[in-house]
Design a protein around this motif. Structure first.
Motif, PDB file in Angstrom:
ATOM      1  N   SER A 103       0.849  -1.188   0.000  1.00  0.00           N
ATOM      2  CA  SER A 103       0.000   0.000   0.000  1.00  0.00           C
ATOM      3  C   SER A 103       0.886   1.239   0.000  1.00  0.00           C
ATOM      4  CB  SER A 103      -0.958   0.011   1.185  1.00  0.00           C
ATOM      5  OG  SER A 103      -0.241   0.006   2.407  1.00  0.00           O
ATOM      6  N   CYS A 104       0.314   2.323  -0.442  1.00  0.00           N
ATOM      7  CA  CYS A 104       1.050   3.575  -0.545  1.00  0.00           C
ATOM      8  C   CYS A 104       0.081   4.699  -0.225  1.00  0.00           C
ATOM      9  CB  CYS A 104       1.624   3.725  -1.948  1.00  0.00           C
ATOM     10  SG  CYS A 104       2.596   5.219  -2.207  1.00  0.00           S
ATOM     11  N   THR A 105       0.367   5.423   0.826  1.00  0.00           N
ATOM     12  CA  THR A 105      -0.514   6.502   1.272  1.00  0.00           C
ATOM     13  C   THR A 105       0.122   7.859   1.008  1.00  0.00           C
ATOM     14  OG1 THR A 105      -1.484   5.112   2.992  1.00  0.00           O
ATOM     15  CG2 THR A 105      -1.714   7.489   3.251  1.00  0.00           C
ATOM     16  N   ALA A 106      -0.659   8.703   0.392  1.00  0.00           N
ATOM     17  CA  ALA A 106      -0.179  10.040   0.065  1.00  0.00           C
ATOM     18  C   ALA A 106      -0.644  11.042   1.113  1.00  0.00           C
ATOM     19  CB  ALA A 106      -0.702  10.452  -1.304  1.00  0.00           C
ATOM     20  N   SER A 107       0.184  12.028   1.341  1.00  0.00           N
ATOM     21  CA  SER A 107      -0.177  13.131   2.231  1.00  0.00           C
ATOM     22  C   SER A 107       0.337  14.425   1.614  1.00  0.00           C
ATOM     23  CB  SER A 107       0.416  12.925   3.632  1.00  0.00           C
ATOM     24  OG  SER A 107       1.825  12.865   3.569  1.00  0.00           O
ATOM     25  N   GLY A 108      -0.133  15.524   2.146  1.00  0.00           N
ATOM     26  CA  GLY A 108       0.254  16.817   1.601  1.00  0.00           C
ATOM     27  C   GLY A 108      -0.751  17.277   0.561  1.00  0.00           C
ATOM     28  N   ARG A 109      -0.275  17.740  -0.571  1.00  0.00           N
ATOM     29  CA  ARG A 109      -1.140  18.276  -1.621  1.00  0.00           C
ATOM     30  C   ARG A 109      -1.768  17.150  -2.437  1.00  0.00           C
ATOM     31  NH1 ARG A 109      -0.084  23.720  -2.941  1.00  0.00           N
ATOM     32  NH2 ARG A 109      -0.418  23.298  -5.184  1.00  0.00           N
ATOM     33  N   THR A 110      -2.560  16.346  -1.773  1.00  0.00           N
ATOM     34  CA  THR A 110      -3.112  15.153  -2.422  1.00  0.00           C
ATOM     35  C   THR A 110      -4.098  15.487  -3.527  1.00  0.00           C
ATOM     36  OG1 THR A 110      -4.781  15.003  -0.690  1.00  0.00           O
ATOM     37  CG2 THR A 110      -2.770  13.701  -0.392  1.00  0.00           C
ATOM     38  N   PHE A 111      -4.638  16.687  -3.521  1.00  0.00           N
ATOM     39  CA  PHE A 111      -5.574  17.072  -4.584  1.00  0.00           C
ATOM     40  C   PHE A 111      -4.872  17.128  -5.937  1.00  0.00           C
ATOM     41  CE2 PHE A 111      -3.856  21.275  -5.148  1.00  0.00           C
ATOM     42  CZ  PHE A 111      -3.361  21.629  -3.906  1.00  0.00           C
ATOM     43  N   SER A 112      -3.555  17.192  -5.930  1.00  0.00           N
ATOM     44  CA  SER A 112      -2.805  17.284  -7.181  1.00  0.00           C
ATOM     45  C   SER A 112      -2.494  15.924  -7.800  1.00  0.00           C
ATOM     46  CB  SER A 112      -1.490  18.033  -6.953  1.00  0.00           C
ATOM     47  OG  SER A 112      -0.619  17.288  -6.121  1.00  0.00           O
ATOM     48  N   ILE A 113      -2.849  14.860  -7.086  1.00  0.00           N
ATOM     49  CA  ILE A 113      -2.518  13.525  -7.596  1.00  0.00           C
ATOM     50  C   ILE A 113      -3.455  13.152  -8.737  1.00  0.00           C
ATOM     51  CG2 ILE A 113      -2.448  11.077  -7.040  1.00  0.00           C
ATOM     52  CD1 ILE A 113      -1.600  11.860  -4.217  1.00  0.00           C
ATOM     53  N   TYR A 114      -2.875  12.670  -9.839  1.00  0.00           N
ATOM     54  CA  TYR A 114      -3.697  12.159 -10.935  1.00  0.00           C
ATOM     55  C   TYR A 114      -3.397  10.699 -11.249  1.00  0.00           C
ATOM     56  CZ  TYR A 114       0.324  13.302 -13.944  1.00  0.00           C
ATOM     57  OH  TYR A 114       1.577  13.403 -14.505  1.00  0.00           O
ATOM     58  N   ALA A 115      -2.346  10.168 -10.694  1.00  0.00           N
ATOM     59  CA  ALA A 115      -2.025   8.758 -10.915  1.00  0.00           C
ATOM     60  C   ALA A 115      -1.076   8.285  -9.819  1.00  0.00           C
ATOM     61  CB  ALA A 115      -1.383   8.539 -12.271  1.00  0.00           C
ATOM     62  N   MET A 116      -1.195   7.026  -9.478  1.00  0.00           N
ATOM     63  CA  MET A 116      -0.248   6.406  -8.546  1.00  0.00           C
ATOM     64  C   MET A 116       0.070   5.003  -9.026  1.00  0.00           C
ATOM     65  SD  MET A 116      -1.497   7.617  -4.736  1.00  0.00           S
ATOM     66  CE  MET A 116      -0.190   6.726  -3.904  1.00  0.00           C
ATOM     67  N   GLY A 117       1.131   4.468  -8.529  1.00  0.00           N
ATOM     68  CA  GLY A 117       1.486   3.114  -8.924  1.00  0.00           C
ATOM     69  C   GLY A 117       2.816   2.690  -8.358  1.00  0.00           C
ATOM     70  N   TRP A 118       3.349   1.648  -8.943  1.00  0.00           N
ATOM     71  CA  TRP A 118       4.608   1.088  -8.468  1.00  0.00           C
ATOM     72  C   TRP A 118       5.581   0.802  -9.596  1.00  0.00           C
ATOM     73  CZ3 TRP A 118       0.290   0.490  -5.612  1.00  0.00           C
ATOM     74  CH2 TRP A 118       0.402   0.593  -4.229  1.00  0.00           C
ATOM     75  N   PHE A 119       6.838   0.991  -9.257  1.00  0.00           N
ATOM     76  CA  PHE A 119       7.957   0.539 -10.048  1.00  0.00           C
ATOM     77  C   PHE A 119       8.686  -0.517  -9.223  1.00  0.00           C
ATOM     78  CE2 PHE A 119       8.205   3.842 -13.392  1.00  0.00           C
ATOM     79  CZ  PHE A 119       7.308   4.756 -12.884  1.00  0.00           C
ATOM     80  N   ARG A 120       9.531  -1.278  -9.878  1.00  0.00           N
ATOM     81  CA  ARG A 120      10.385  -2.203  -9.148  1.00  0.00           C
ATOM     82  C   ARG A 120      11.742  -2.293  -9.810  1.00  0.00           C
ATOM     83  NH1 ARG A 120       7.463  -8.070 -10.431  1.00  0.00           N
ATOM     84  NH2 ARG A 120       8.099  -8.224 -12.645  1.00  0.00           N
ATOM     85  N   GLN A 121      12.721  -2.649  -8.993  1.00  0.00           N
ATOM     86  CA  GLN A 121      14.063  -2.828  -9.513  1.00  0.00           C
ATOM     87  C   GLN A 121      14.730  -3.978  -8.789  1.00  0.00           C
ATOM     88  OE1 GLN A 121      16.567   0.678  -9.669  1.00  0.00           O
ATOM     89  NE2 GLN A 121      17.711  -0.231 -11.344  1.00  0.00           N
ATOM     90  N   ALA A 122      15.148  -4.942  -9.551  1.00  0.00           N
ATOM     91  CA  ALA A 122      15.880  -6.089  -9.027  1.00  0.00           C
ATOM     92  C   ALA A 122      17.371  -5.845  -9.228  1.00  0.00           C
ATOM     93  CB  ALA A 122      15.441  -7.359  -9.741  1.00  0.00           C
ATOM     94  N   PRO A 123      18.206  -6.485  -8.429  1.00  0.00           N
ATOM     95  CA  PRO A 123      19.657  -6.304  -8.560  1.00  0.00           C
ATOM     96  C   PRO A 123      20.137  -6.622  -9.971  1.00  0.00           C
ATOM     97  CG  PRO A 123      19.145  -7.444  -6.531  1.00  0.00           C
ATOM     98  CD  PRO A 123      17.858  -7.354  -7.293  1.00  0.00           C
ATOM     99  N   GLY A 124      20.878  -5.701 -10.534  1.00  0.00           N
ATOM    100  CA  GLY A 124      21.441  -5.923 -11.853  1.00  0.00           C
ATOM    101  C   GLY A 124      20.464  -5.747 -12.996  1.00  0.00           C
ATOM    102  N   LYS A 125      19.243  -5.322 -12.692  1.00  0.00           N
ATOM    103  CA  LYS A 125      18.237  -5.146 -13.734  1.00  0.00           C
ATOM    104  C   LYS A 125      17.766  -3.702 -13.788  1.00  0.00           C
ATOM    105  CE  LYS A 125      16.439  -9.870 -13.763  1.00  0.00           C
ATOM    106  NZ  LYS A 125      15.206 -10.712 -13.723  1.00  0.00           N
TER     107      LYS A 125
END
Length: 118
Positions: free
Chosen positions: A20-42
């Motif tokens: 989960s990912c919770t936003a705070s602050g100027r949350t009215f400005s959010i238009y998209a959320m999501g995830w990235f990932r990075q594995a070692p060496g990739k």
């Protein structure tokens, strides 16, 4: 906008985890959320993205049919339900907000480790 990530951990192949990912602050400005990932060496990989207003979602081919992204606008929180996890899903997952194709996200949360054992 500040993003606080939760979840992650160690799971056996075939298991499930929820981020989960919770936003705070100027949350009215959010238009998209999501995830990235990075594995070692990739290279970093976009995992999933959800539009904040309409809820449209996009997934990496590698996770389609296994991961589900959702959001709760009232809680300013996005969720990534990860099912049928595979060892190749092992990576540091980063939540992010406000990006489109070709642009870097405006906001990043801290990384959370997901480890899938075989």
């Amino acid at each position: 906008v500040q993003l606080q990530a939760y979840g992650g951990g160690l799971v056996q192949a075939g298991g499930s985890l929820r981020l989960s990912c919770t936003a705070s602050g100027r949350t009215f400005s959010i238009y998209a959320m999501g995830w990235f990932r990075q594995a070692p060496g990739k290279e970093r990989e976009t995992v999933a993205r959800i539009g904040w207003t309409g809820g449209s979602s996009v997934y990496a081919d590698s996770v389609k049919g296994r991961f589900i992204i959702s959001r709760d606008g009232a809680k300013n929180t996005a969720y990534l339900q990860m099912n049928s996890l595979k060892p190749e899903d092992t990576a540091v997952y980063y939540c992010a907000a406000n990006w489109n194709n070709g642009r870097e996200p405006d906001y990043w949360g801290q990384g959370t480790q997901v480890t899938v054992s075989s």
